[in-house]
Write a protein that holds these residues in place. Structure first.
Motif, PDB file in Angstrom:
ATOM      1  N   UNK A 159     -14.648  -2.442  -6.368  1.00 43.66           N
ATOM      2  CA  UNK A 159     -14.146  -1.711  -7.530  1.00 43.66           C
ATOM      3  C   UNK A 159     -13.379  -0.439  -7.293  1.00 43.66           C
ATOM      4  N   UNK A 160     -14.161   0.475  -7.055  1.00 44.61           N
ATOM      5  CA  UNK A 160     -13.583   1.903  -6.815  1.00 44.61           C
ATOM      6  C   UNK A 160     -12.656   1.773  -5.468  1.00 44.61           C
ATOM      7  N   UNK A 161     -13.061   1.188  -4.534  1.00 37.85           N
ATOM      8  CA  UNK A 161     -12.664   1.002  -3.172  1.00 37.85           C
ATOM      9  C   UNK A 161     -11.227   0.419  -3.206  1.00 37.85           C
ATOM     10  N   UNK A 162     -11.190  -0.804  -4.328  1.00 42.02           N
ATOM     11  CA  UNK A 162      -9.987  -1.462  -4.390  1.00 42.02           C
ATOM     12  C   UNK A 162      -9.056  -0.624  -5.147  1.00 42.02           C
ATOM     13  N   UNK A 164     -12.604 -13.280  -4.362  1.00 41.08           N
ATOM     14  CA  UNK A 164     -13.470 -14.537  -4.365  1.00 41.08           C
ATOM     15  C   UNK A 164     -13.554 -15.387  -5.283  1.00 41.08           C
ATOM     16  N   UNK A 165     -13.940 -16.527  -4.998  1.00 42.85           N
ATOM     17  CA  UNK A 165     -14.167 -17.519  -6.447  1.00 42.85           C
ATOM     18  C   UNK A 165     -15.276 -17.009  -7.374  1.00 42.85           C
ATOM     19  N   UNK A 221     -17.912  -7.418  -9.744  1.00 37.97           N
ATOM     20  CA  UNK A 221     -17.350  -6.176  -8.920  1.00 37.97           C
ATOM     21  C   UNK A 221     -16.006  -6.851  -8.544  1.00 37.97           C
ATOM     22  N   UNK A 222     -15.770  -7.903  -7.911  1.00 39.56           N
ATOM     23  CA  UNK A 222     -14.610  -8.593  -7.425  1.00 39.56           C
ATOM     24  C   UNK A 222     -13.722  -8.732  -8.553  1.00 39.56           C
ATOM     25  N   UNK A 276      -8.827  -6.538 -11.428  1.00 43.13           N
ATOM     26  CA  UNK A 276      -8.338  -5.797 -12.511  1.00 43.13           C
ATOM     27  C   UNK A 276      -7.565  -4.625 -11.982  1.00 43.13           C
ATOM     28  N   UNK A 277      -7.956  -3.888 -11.057  1.00 42.51           N
ATOM     29  CA  UNK A 277      -7.310  -2.714 -10.538  1.00 42.51           C
ATOM     30  C   UNK A 277      -6.057  -3.221  -9.815  1.00 42.51           C
TER      31      UNK A 277
END
Ligand SMILES: NC(=O)c1ccc[n+]([C@@H]2O[C@H](COP(=O)([O-])OP(=O)(O)OC[C@H]3O[C@@H](n4cnc5c(N)ncnc54)[C@H](OP(=O)(O)O)[C@@H]3O)[C@@H](O)[C@H]2O)c1
Length: 338
Positions: free
Chosen positions: A103-106, A126-127, A158-159, A164-165
């Protein structure tokens, strides 16, 4: 210039090779601690004569998706970004790391991409971000969004939050595509991830779980990622799925190509429930990773199906048949597993 994260992993390795084969320039992010073993294995397998030449064409930059400034600097002059760095884990102890990287990385990645005004951003989701299994006959589609409170995995959450980001950045003007691959099959590290399925069956796996899910060839993943990123399509997500199959069917195909016996004993739900608890206790006392966790034990019992209609129609694309993917990977792995 293309910028690729996750370059030292399965998807990143195949993606970079495919971009280089198309004469594209590649700048690749790696951590100072990253090993180049997987990308070298992939390059040697597919370009035995020229793998070193291809490897030398990569412009490597050290950085981390958790270090914003390393990303902003690495994306200077970049046209397209492929963000495939991620952390796949179902271990309860990894929860904080799963959220921070995925999340934060994205979030850091999309902010850096916007700061550098890149043309297009491709996020590998990811699915698992599509939510819990549906009724047996229903296919998951791109319209399915997570419902909190469902029996989803930490990794799936998390994916989803990573997506969302990316959607938030799209609202602010970033052109993006999101891909949602199913279980990716490829010639990666045979001691981890989905490639380990091959090693397990070759070693004489005895049990199978009654569940079913989607499977996709890594070559299809990278071909469609490149096609979507280089197309006019933007601000959309695409399921990447070659075939829906039961674990039993997949194990049988792998066993056949290795000339081994397939697993014959069905692991009932109650066995999984006992097994993950025993593994948790063992892991607590030994510090070793649990082979099966609550999440993986339960996921192995679910039946989920995924539709690939949207990407096939958008790109006029055909996925490799599952048996061809399995034969192809097994033929590459045979030399090292014998
Ligand atoms: N494999 C599957 O079946 C599957 C299915 C659907 C979606 N996905 C998604 O596809 C993507 C790629 O998966 P994969 O199978 O190629 O994974 P992988 O083989 O485990 O590779 C993960 C990559 O991410 C990098 N990475 C991890 N944390 C990082 C950080 N903090 N900063 C920079 N790089 C970092 C790793 O670098 P190091 O070498 O330094 O560790 C590695 O290059 C992931 O986002 C995953 O969620 C995978």
């Amino acid at each position: 210039m293309n910028f690729v994260t996750g370059s030292t992993g399965l998807v990143g390795g195949y993606l970079i090779l495919e971009l280089l084969r198309r004469n594209e320039d590649v700048r690749a992010l790696k951590r100072s601690s990253s090993s180049l073993d997987v990308i070298e294995r992939i390059f040697k397998a597919y370009e035995p004569e020229h793998w070193k030449d291809y490897l030398e064409k990569i412009e490597w930059v050290d950085g981390d998706v958790l270090d914003y400034y390393s990303l902003e600097e690495a994306m200077t002059g970049v046209k397209d970004v492929y963000h495939s760095a991620g952390f796949v884990s179902y271990q309860p102890k990894d929860k904080p790391k799963i959220y921070s990287i995925n999340q934060k990385g994205t979030e850091n990645m999309v902010h850096a991409a916007m700061a550098q005004n890149v043309r297009k951003f491709c996020y590998v989701s990811s699915i698992a971000a599509l939510g819990a299994p549906k009724k047996e006959l229903d296919y998951h589609t791109e319209e399915d969004f997570f419902q909190t409170g469902e029996s989803n995995t930490t990794y799936g959450f998390s994916k989803y939050y990573g997506e969302q980001e990316v959607w938030r950045a799209a609202e602010e003007g970033l052109k993006m595509v999101i891909v949602n691959p199913s279980v990716i099959l490829g010639f990666g590290d045979h001691t981890k991830g989905s490639t380990k399925l091959f090693t397990k069956v070759n070693d004489g796996l005895k049990f199978y779980t009654p569940g079913a899910t989607g499977f996709v060839d890594v070559r299809d993943v990278v071909n469609t990622m490149i096609a979507l990123t280089q197309s006019e399509v933007s601000n959309a997500r695409f399921i990447l799925n070659g075939a829906n199959a039961s674990f039993k069917e997949v194990f049988e195909m792998i066993a056949k190509t290795f000339g081994k016996e397939p697993p014959k004993i069905e692991a009932k739900p109650w066995m999984g429930e006992i097994y993950w608890r025993l593994e948790a206790v063992k892991s607590f006392f030994t510090g070793q990773q649990a082979l099966v966790t609550k999440e993986t034990a339960r996921a192995g019992q679910h039946i989920s199906k995924y539709s690939n209609q949207k990407v096939c129609e958008t790109l006029n694309y055909e996925f490799y048949p599952l048996h061809e993917t399995i034969d192809h990977i097994a033929s590459l792995l045979k030399k090292e597993l014998d």
